[in-house]
Design a protein around this motif. Structure first.
Motif, PDB file in Angstrom:
ATOM      1  N   ASP A  55       8.041  -2.392  28.100  1.00 18.32           N
ATOM      2  CA  ASP A  55       7.616  -1.656  26.664  1.00 18.32           C
ATOM      3  C   ASP A  55       8.663  -1.556  25.827  1.00 18.32           C
ATOM      4  OD1 ASP A  55       5.038  -1.600  27.305  1.00 18.32           O
ATOM      5  OD2 ASP A  55       5.207   0.570  28.375  1.00 18.32           O
ATOM      6  N   LEU A  56       9.856  -2.327  25.950  1.00 15.02           N
ATOM      7  CA  LEU A  56      10.967  -2.102  24.773  1.00 15.02           C
ATOM      8  C   LEU A  56      10.547  -2.845  23.697  1.00 15.02           C
ATOM      9  CD1 LEU A  56      13.773  -1.529  24.134  1.00 15.02           C
ATOM     10  CD2 LEU A  56      14.678  -3.676  24.987  1.00 15.02           C
ATOM     11  N   ASN A  57       9.784  -3.834  23.593  1.00 16.91           N
ATOM     12  CA  ASN A  57       9.343  -4.580  22.330  1.00 16.91           C
ATOM     13  C   ASN A  57       8.185  -3.501  21.715  1.00 16.91           C
ATOM     14  OD1 ASN A  57       9.264  -6.627  20.488  1.00 16.91           O
ATOM     15  ND2 ASN A  57       7.533  -7.584  21.554  1.00 16.91           N
ATOM     16  N   THR A  58       7.556  -3.016  22.555  1.00 17.50           N
ATOM     17  CA  THR A  58       6.384  -2.102  21.745  1.00 17.50           C
ATOM     18  C   THR A  58       6.938  -0.964  21.252  1.00 17.50           C
ATOM     19  OG1 THR A  58       4.810  -2.946  23.487  1.00 17.50           O
ATOM     20  CG2 THR A  58       4.359  -0.761  22.464  1.00 17.50           C
ATOM     21  N   TYR A  59       7.991  -0.301  22.005  1.00 19.28           N
ATOM     22  CA  TYR A  59       8.824   0.829  21.132  1.00 19.28           C
ATOM     23  C   TYR A  59       9.597   0.632  20.077  1.00 19.28           C
ATOM     24  CZ  TYR A  59      11.489   5.082  21.488  1.00 19.28           C
ATOM     25  OH  TYR A  59      12.143   6.362  21.030  1.00 19.28           O
ATOM     26  N   ILE A  60      10.034  -0.607  19.800  1.00 15.76           N
ATOM     27  CA  ILE A  60      10.731  -0.977  18.645  1.00 15.76           C
ATOM     28  C   ILE A  60       9.846  -1.139  17.760  1.00 15.76           C
ATOM     29  CG2 ILE A  60      12.232  -2.846  17.692  1.00 15.76           C
ATOM     30  CD1 ILE A  60      13.651  -3.224  20.268  1.00 15.76           C
ATOM     31  N   SER A  61       8.698  -1.756  17.800  1.00 14.28           N
ATOM     32  CA  SER A  61       7.573  -2.011  16.879  1.00 14.28           C
ATOM     33  C   SER A  61       6.855  -0.791  16.332  1.00 14.28           C
ATOM     34  CB  SER A  61       6.515  -3.105  17.686  1.00 14.28           C
ATOM     35  OG  SER A  61       7.146  -4.064  17.995  1.00 14.28           O
ATOM     36  N   GLN A  62       6.661   0.263  17.272  1.00 16.05           N
ATOM     37  CA  GLN A  62       5.937   1.519  17.068  1.00 16.05           C
ATOM     38  C   GLN A  62       6.815   2.541  16.256  1.00 16.05           C
ATOM     39  OE1 GLN A  62       3.983   2.729  20.754  1.00 16.05           O
ATOM     40  NE2 GLN A  62       2.438   1.228  20.437  1.00 16.05           N
ATOM     41  N   HIS A  63       8.209   2.386  16.122  1.00 19.02           N
ATOM     42  CA  HIS A  63       9.203   3.230  15.592  1.00 19.02           C
ATOM     43  C   HIS A  63       9.871   2.638  14.612  1.00 19.02           C
ATOM     44  CE1 HIS A  63       8.218   5.116  19.533  1.00 19.02           C
ATOM     45  NE2 HIS A  63       8.444   6.196  19.143  1.00 19.02           N
ATOM     46  N   ARG A  64       9.273   2.920  13.411  1.00 24.60           N
ATOM     47  CA  ARG A  64       9.678   2.149  12.190  1.00 24.60           C
ATOM     48  C   ARG A  64      11.066   2.373  12.017  1.00 24.60           C
ATOM     49  NH1 ARG A  64       6.929  -0.692   9.285  1.00 24.60           N
ATOM     50  NH2 ARG A  64       7.313  -1.286   7.243  1.00 24.60           N
ATOM     51  N   ASP A  65      11.764   3.632  12.244  1.00 26.15           N
ATOM     52  CA  ASP A  65      13.463   3.948  11.770  1.00 26.15           C
ATOM     53  C   ASP A  65      13.960   3.159  12.811  1.00 26.15           C
ATOM     54  OD1 ASP A  65      11.862   5.559  13.827  1.00 26.15           O
ATOM     55  OD2 ASP A  65      13.333   7.162  13.545  1.00 26.15           O
ATOM     56  N   VAL A  66      13.578   2.819  14.003  1.00 27.63           N
ATOM     57  CA  VAL A  66      14.180   1.936  14.569  1.00 27.63           C
ATOM     58  C   VAL A  66      14.388   0.508  14.463  1.00 27.63           C
ATOM     59  CG1 VAL A  66      14.487   1.069  17.432  1.00 27.63           C
ATOM     60  CG2 VAL A  66      14.125   3.529  16.921  1.00 27.63           C
ATOM     61  N   TYR A  67      13.115   0.176  14.310  1.00 29.04           N
ATOM     62  CA  TYR A  67      12.799  -1.336  13.750  1.00 29.04           C
ATOM     63  C   TYR A  67      13.796  -1.554  12.545  1.00 29.04           C
ATOM     64  CZ  TYR A  67      10.338  -5.419  12.000  1.00 29.04           C
ATOM     65  OH  TYR A  67       9.914  -6.635  11.542  1.00 29.04           O
ATOM     66  N   GLU A  68      13.733  -0.697  11.534  1.00 24.12           N
ATOM     67  CA  GLU A  68      14.370  -0.917  10.262  1.00 24.12           C
ATOM     68  C   GLU A  68      15.894  -0.772  10.327  1.00 24.12           C
ATOM     69  OE1 GLU A  68      12.462   1.632   7.766  1.00 24.12           O
ATOM     70  OE2 GLU A  68      10.778   0.294   7.248  1.00 24.12           O
ATOM     71  N   ALA A  69      16.342  -0.441  11.590  1.00 18.67           N
ATOM     72  CA  ALA A  69      17.877   0.068  11.608  1.00 18.67           C
ATOM     73  C   ALA A  69      18.641  -1.194  12.443  1.00 18.67           C
ATOM     74  CB  ALA A  69      18.112   1.153  12.247  1.00 18.67           C
ATOM     75  N   GLY A  70      17.665  -2.216  12.794  1.00 16.63           N
ATOM     76  CA  GLY A  70      18.038  -3.319  13.654  1.00 16.63           C
ATOM     77  C   GLY A  70      18.820  -4.422  12.778  1.00 16.63           C
ATOM     78  N   THR A  71      19.984  -4.941  13.005  1.00 17.64           N
ATOM     79  CA  THR A  71      20.847  -5.644  12.142  1.00 17.64           C
ATOM     80  C   THR A  71      20.612  -7.188  13.139  1.00 17.64           C
ATOM     81  OG1 THR A  71      22.238  -4.054  11.656  1.00 17.64           O
ATOM     82  CG2 THR A  71      23.064  -6.222  11.269  1.00 17.64           C
ATOM     83  N   LEU A  72      20.469  -8.048  12.529  1.00 18.30           N
ATOM     84  CA  LEU A  72      20.434  -9.328  12.901  1.00 18.30           C
ATOM     85  C   LEU A  72      21.941  -9.760  13.078  1.00 18.30           C
ATOM     86  CD1 LEU A  72      18.768 -11.957  13.781  1.00 18.30           C
ATOM     87  CD2 LEU A  72      19.007 -12.821  11.515  1.00 18.30           C
ATOM     88  N   MET A  73      22.171 -10.358  14.388  1.00 16.57           N
ATOM     89  CA  MET A  73      23.628 -10.883  14.839  1.00 16.57           C
ATOM     90  C   MET A  73      23.682 -12.340  14.271  1.00 16.57           C
ATOM     91  SD  MET A  73      24.802  -8.117  16.907  1.00 16.57           S
ATOM     92  CE  MET A  73      26.127  -9.012  17.751  1.00 16.57           C
ATOM     93  N   PRO A  74      24.982 -12.781  13.765  1.00 10.68           N
ATOM     94  CA  PRO A  74      25.299 -13.953  13.643  1.00 10.68           C
ATOM     95  C   PRO A  74      25.190 -14.927  15.044  1.00 10.68           C
ATOM     96  CG  PRO A  74      27.154 -12.767  13.245  1.00 10.68           C
ATOM     97  CD  PRO A  74      26.044 -11.783  14.090  1.00 10.68           C
TER      98      PRO A  74
END
Length: 74
Positions: A55-74
């Motif tokens: 359920d990690l993917n679901t958690y990230i998807s369902q919590h907008r503040d978490v989703y928007e805080a992610g930074t793509l790594m180079p």
């Protein structure tokens, strides 16, 4: 990076430290989630879900503040 063995998930790897978690999604993109941008209760939940391999993917998807805080790594 540790493998994420849930084949139904969009995630295939993760790693974490005290104040961060890296999540590798299928397709190879790695996102970093780091405190304080991600609240400590979210960070703890994400680490627990990663270790439980569920359920990690679901958690990230369902919590907008978490989703928007992610930074793509180079």
């Amino acid at each position: 990076m540790k493998p994420y063995h849930n084949s139904a998930s969009g995630i295939d790897g993760y790693d974490y430290g005290d104040d961060w978690i890296h999540v590798r999604f299928k397709g190879g993109k790695i996102y970093e989630y780091r405190s304080p941008a991600v609240a400590s209760h979210h960070m703890n939940s994400m680490k627990q879900l990663a270790d439980s391999q569920d359920d990690l993917n679901t958690y990230i998807s369902q919590h907008r503040d978490v989703y928007e805080a992610g930074t793509l790594m180079p």
